[in-house]
Design an enzyme around this catalytic site. Structure first.
Site, PDB file in Angstrom:
ATOM      1  N   GLY A 101     -31.542 -12.940 -44.395  1.00  0.00           N
ATOM      2  CA  GLY A 101     -32.650 -12.880 -43.133  1.00  0.00           C
ATOM      3  C   GLY A 101     -33.790 -13.471 -43.439  1.00  0.00           C
ATOM      4  N   GLY A 105     -26.031 -20.590 -49.586  1.00  0.00           N
ATOM      5  CA  GLY A 105     -26.656 -19.126 -49.503  1.00  0.00           C
ATOM      6  C   GLY A 105     -27.406 -18.972 -48.145  1.00  0.00           C
ATOM      7  CG  ASP A 124     -35.333  -7.946 -51.406  1.00  0.00           C
ATOM      8  OD1 ASP A 124     -34.765  -6.665 -51.124  1.00  0.00           O
ATOM      9  OD2 ASP A 124     -34.889  -8.872 -50.792  1.00  0.00           O
TER      10      ASP A 124
END
Length: 529
Positions: free
Chosen positions: A28, A25, A145
């Site tokens: 950002g 994975g 998030d």
């Protein structure tokens, strides 16, 4: 290029113990690897945080602290649906978090590659997510998030919420610069976009946005640019989920603009438990393609309101609810959007990387969609109020009554004089119809206009693709109890409409269909006649 990224590769040893095997994975803020813990002889996941090259020393120190906070925050949560953190190490000056390895795909990857999931599967995923969030909130940790990319769907059916990289523990500083927004903009709750401190309700909004994307294939407020997305989150009405099935009302409520209007985590968990069922595969491509067809027009759905007039039947107990002043379009939202535009992008992931072209497109406009002219029910006639550009069905025998103030609208009274239908069309709609009702309710009670008042329901909804709110209540007249329902709707800054019906409470079952028929047959300016 991110510092330290080029040096990583399979076979490299981190902290003398963790052997990189494969990259699983990248986002950002870092890269995630499947690694072998050579000390314990097991596979784990390692997240290596990357620093943008332009960061100063103080900003690097802040990111180091965030990484340590992630480990501490996640370590405080013990739950099957939260990823387990094992260790925190450094590599070439970059912090690394060692955590449980979960063979899985992210929900984001599933939606990108396979398309939306059905409501039952969305409920199953949502049930695990809310359980994880409840455990986190109970430990005093906010995720901040929540999004599809941070939801792992295990091969064994397990659902895990991960990446507490910007999590915040209650009572700690935010570690953000003034005006800096942390998180992915598509999943940032309205209050966070406007700069308010994060809270548990923000995580619930993000859960709603994630479930919306799970069933619709796109975030609820995504527009062409991040600035437009931020503004839409704060000011635009929600386009109701068309494929949410029994989840649609819950998703709509989770995406309420105001934190206090969202259901509690406990209520969300209970409702998802009712809807969840065993895992089923995502729909095939043909079924997914069918989901792109425009939604058929329909009656009001659970969601938001504007303003109307309160009045009992013409024959008794005249009372009136005061009118509130119109508020301008959310200037705070404009300021928030400009703040987002000014960000350098250091910590703000504006969109998930690698999203599909279909999901990155702005939501289709409803302004050009065709509407089907609703039939006039038997026993009703279609009346046109040309001064307001409106048309709607009215029961035969009900007579028109001109109100003292033409700007207030018109009324239609039943032959007994006991039931009243009122239609209002007022300039400059409020930006928050539900808050409008709350203000009117408080003022009417304070002024003694509603003796024996009892609220039956007051909730946000959408009506004809406009933000709306519905308010239903009873009050005591001199001779009998009255009941009323008030639906207000309109686009912020435009015209505000209201459909209001009042009648004796004892006869409500007889009169309530009048409101339903008017609502379903209400035609706004420019609609088919």
């Amino acid at each position: 290029m991110w510092d330290g990224a080029a040096a990583d590769g399979p076979g490299r040893l981190i902290a003398g113990r963790y052997r990189l095997l494969e990259q699983i994975g990248r986002g950002g803020m870092g890269t995630v690897w499947r690694v072998e813990d050579e000390l314990l002889g097991r596979h784990v996941a390692l997240k290596k945080v990357h620093f943008p090259p332009h960061l100063g020393e103080d900003e690097r120190a802040t990111l180091h602290e965030r990484t340590r906070r992630e480990a501490r925050s996640a370590a405080r949560i013990t739950h099957r649906n939260v990823v387990v953190v094992h260790d925190v190490v450094e590599d070439a000056g970059l912090p690394c978090i060692v955590m449980e390895y979960v063979p899985s795909r992210t929900l984001g990857d599933v939606l990108k590659n396979d398309g939306p999931v059905d409501p039952g599967e969305a409920a199953r995923i949502g049930r695990a997510m809310i359980a994880a969030l409840r455990a986190a909130h109970a430990a005093g940790v906010l995720h901040r998030d929540v999004k599809p990319a941070n939801v792992l769907l295990g091969a064994d059916g397990r659902v895990v919420l991960t990446d507490f990289g910007i999590a915040i523990a209650s009572g700690t500083s935010t570690l953000t610069r003034t005006g800096e927004l942390v998180g992915s903009i598509d999943y940032c709750a309205p209050e966070r976009v406007k700069g308010a401190p994060p809270g548990p309700a923000g995580d619930l909004w993000a859960l709603g946005a994630t479930l919306y994307q799970a069933v619709e294939g796109r975030p609820p407020f995504r527009r062409s640019t991040p600035i437009e997305t931020a503004y839409a989150i704060v000011a635009d009405p929600l386009e109701p989920p068309r494929h949410g099935g029994p989840l649609a009302p819950l998703i709509t409520q989770l995406l309420a603009k105001e934190p206090e209007d969202r259901p509690t985590a406990e209520a969300v968990q209970a409702r998802l438990r009712e809807s969840a069922r065993p895992h089923t595969p995502a729909p095939d491509p043909a079924e997914r393609a069918a989901r792109t067809e425009p939604a058929a027009p329909g009656p009001d759905r659970p969601g938001t309101a504007a303003t109307a007039l309160l009045s009992p039947g013409a024959g008794e107990d005249t009372t009136a609810r005061g009118r509130t002043g119109r508020r301008t379009v959310a200037w705070a939202a404009v300021a928030a959007v400009l703040a987002v535009a000014a960000l350098g992008g250091t910590y703000l992931a504006l969109h998930d990387s690698g999203r599909s072209a279909a999901s990155s497109a702005p939501s289709p406009s409803t302004s050009a969609s065709k509407t089907t002219e609703p039939p006039v029910p038997k026993g009703y006639r279609l009346v046109e109020e040309k001064a307001f550009g409106l048309a709607f069905p009215v029961p035969d025998g009900w007579t028109r009554k001109k109100l003292e103030d033409d700007a207030e609208g018109v009324a239609y009274i039943d032959p007994t004089g006991m039931a009243s239908l009122r239609i209002a069309a007022l300039d400059f709609a409020s930006t928050d119809p539900l808050q409008r009702w709350k203000d009117d309710e408080a003022r009417s009670i304070k002024q003694g206009k509603l003796p024996g008042y009892r609220q039956l329901r007051m909730q946000s909804t959408t009506y004809q693709q406009r933000p709306a709110a519905i308010w239903e209540f009873t009050w005591q007249g001199r001779a009998r109890q009255w009941r009323a329902v008030d639906l207000g709707f309109g686009k912020p800054g435009g015209t505000e409409y209201a459909i209001y019906l009042s009648a004796p409470a004892a006869d409500w079952d007889r009169y309530k269909p009048v409101f339903d028929h008017v609502r379903d047959g209400f035609r706004l300016p420019g609609q088919a006649r």
